[in-house]
Design an enzyme around this catalytic site. Structure first.
Site, short mmCIF file in Angstrom:
data_model
loop_
_atom_site.label_atom_id
_atom_site.label_comp_id
_atom_site.label_asym_id
_atom_site.label_seq_id
_atom_site.Cartn_x
_atom_site.Cartn_y
_atom_site.Cartn_z
N ASP A 37 0.83 -1.20 0.00
CA ASP A 37 0.00 0.00 0.00
C ASP A 37 0.86 1.25 0.00
O ASP A 37 2.10 1.17 0.13
CB ASP A 37 -0.95 0.00 1.21
CG ASP A 37 -0.30 -0.55 2.48
OD1 ASP A 37 0.93 -0.54 2.57
OD2 ASP A 37 -1.04 -0.99 3.38
N ASP A 61 -7.68 -2.35 14.15
CA ASP A 61 -9.09 -2.53 13.74
C ASP A 61 -9.26 -3.75 12.82
O ASP A 61 -10.32 -3.93 12.22
CB ASP A 61 -9.61 -1.26 13.05
CG ASP A 61 -8.85 -0.91 11.78
OD1 ASP A 61 -7.92 -1.66 11.39
OD2 ASP A 61 -9.17 0.12 11.16
N HIS A 65 -7.46 -4.45 10.06
CA HIS A 65 -7.16 -4.28 8.63
C HIS A 65 -5.92 -5.07 8.21
O HIS A 65 -5.04 -5.35 9.02
CB HIS A 65 -7.03 -2.80 8.23
CG HIS A 65 -5.84 -2.08 8.75
ND1 HIS A 65 -5.91 -0.86 9.41
CD2 HIS A 65 -4.51 -2.37 8.71
CE1 HIS A 65 -4.69 -0.46 9.73
NE2 HIS A 65 -3.83 -1.35 9.32
N GLU A 122 -9.66 -1.37 5.27
CA GLU A 122 -10.30 -1.08 6.55
C GLU A 122 -11.61 -1.88 6.68
O GLU A 122 -12.08 -2.46 5.69
CB GLU A 122 -10.58 0.43 6.62
CG GLU A 122 -9.32 1.29 6.62
CD GLU A 122 -8.56 1.26 7.96
OE1 GLU A 122 -8.58 0.24 8.67
OE2 GLU A 122 -7.93 2.29 8.28
C1 F6R Z 1 1.51 -1.56 6.08
C2 F6R Z 1 0.20 -2.17 6.14
C3 F6R Z 1 -0.61 -2.16 7.39
C4 F6R Z 1 0.21 -2.48 8.63
C5 F6R Z 1 -0.68 -2.40 9.87
C6 F6R Z 1 0.09 -2.68 11.13
O1 F6R Z 1 2.05 -1.67 4.79
O2 F6R Z 1 -0.26 -2.65 5.16
O3 F6R Z 1 -1.65 -3.11 7.27
O4 F6R Z 1 0.75 -3.76 8.51
O5 F6R Z 1 -1.25 -1.14 9.95
O6 F6R Z 1 1.01 -1.67 11.33
P1 F6R Z 1 2.15 -1.83 12.43
O7 F6R Z 1 2.97 -2.96 12.02
O8 F6R Z 1 2.91 -0.53 12.35
O9 F6R Z 1 1.46 -2.03 13.71
#
Ligand code: F6R
Length: 261
Positions: free
Chosen positions: A67, A136, A138, A143
């Site tokens: 992303d 959440d 995702h 989301e």
């Molecule tokens: C990042 C991504 C997100 C993260 C998620 C967890 O490329 O796709 O899904 O993996 O937000 O983020 P952290 O690892 O910072 O807790």
């Protein structure tokens, strides 16, 4: 789905890195899907050490980001293309132009998303996809309420995600972009093997809902239940709410020697 419970974030990283090493040894031209954020950082460090020791090489591999934020300037340190270079790809031996990401600054984002899907398809699809999970639930930036068959597209972040990511933006939630482009859940499910890493108690609820809860677009990570090959590596804190934790431990500890992760 296999859930591996490890004693610490470092042990989780070591386990996840062993999965990547195994995939790369089996296929040196592996197409690796890479996540940003904190969760895979220790694993990326572990892989950099393996490259330094000549145990593995990414020289024939390619990487595709999950992303990207929309609207951050090209050299913004939190742009995911910049983040992944700083935290992983610069420290290993990918060839030139072997790391790709969706274009979050395109004037035509819908077209940029379509092109990204084509690029992944032209590379032969993603062999191993690394994932984190949001508080959440995702995956990527899909989301809650994301279609379980979605493809790469524009999404709006929830406030929970913007608050969680404010730590990367000097704790200023207003500086966290509202919009992102992300591989869809359908795109993620097309990968050959999904490897999700989660550590820390703030991920325990999301992990329990993803692994043991019902399949629902309200918990996008629950879509992993649809995939035939998923490895979830967690530390004890992230495993806290798993009601079958003992079973996962027993399964892992009694794995036949020929069976790899
Ligand atoms: C990042 C991504 C997100 C993260 C998620 C967890 O490329 O796709 O899904 O993996 O937000 O983020 P952290 O690892 O910072 O807790």
């Amino acid at each position: 789905m296999e859930v591996v419970i490890t004693e610490s974030p470092r042990a989780a990283a070591a386990t996840a890195a062993s999965v990547v090493r195994g995939a790369l040894r089996a296929d040196p031209s592996l197409v690796l899907g890479v996540a940003t954020g904190s969760s895979p950082l220790l694993m990326y460090q572990d892989l950099a050490v393996s490259v330094e020791r000549n145990e593995i090489s990414f020289s024939q591999a390619r990487a595709f980001l999950l992303d990207e934020y929309v609207g951050l300037e090209a050299d913004h340190p939190e742009r995911y293309g910049v983040f992944i270079e700083r935290s992983f790809t610069r420290h290993v031996d990918f060839g030139r132009s072997a790391v790709f990401g969706p274009d979050g600054s395109s004037d035509d984002l819908a077209d940029a998303c379509r092109q990204y899907e084509s690029m992944i398809a032209s590379a032969g699809g993603i062999g191993l996809q690394i994932l984190g999970i949001g508080v959440d639930g995702h995956i990527g930036f899909n989301e809650p309420m994301s279609s379980l068959s979605s493809r790469t597209r524009l999404k709006t972040l929830t406030m929970a995600t913007r608050v969680a990511n404010a730590r990367f933006f000097s704790d200023n939630v207003d500086a966290v972009p509202r919009h992102v482009v992300t591989q869809g859940i359908g795109t993620i499910l097309d990968a050959g093997h999904l490897l999700l890493i989660a550590t820390g108690g703030n991920k325990a609820e999301a992990i329990a809902r993803a692994v043991e809860g019902p399949l629902t677009s309200m918990v996008p990570a629950s879509a992993l239940q649809l995939h035939p090959r998923v490895t979830i590596v967690v530390d004890e804190s992230a495993a806290e709410h798993l009601s079958y934790a003992d079973y996962y431990r027993e399964t892992f500890n009694s794995k036949p020697t020929w069976q790899t992760l």
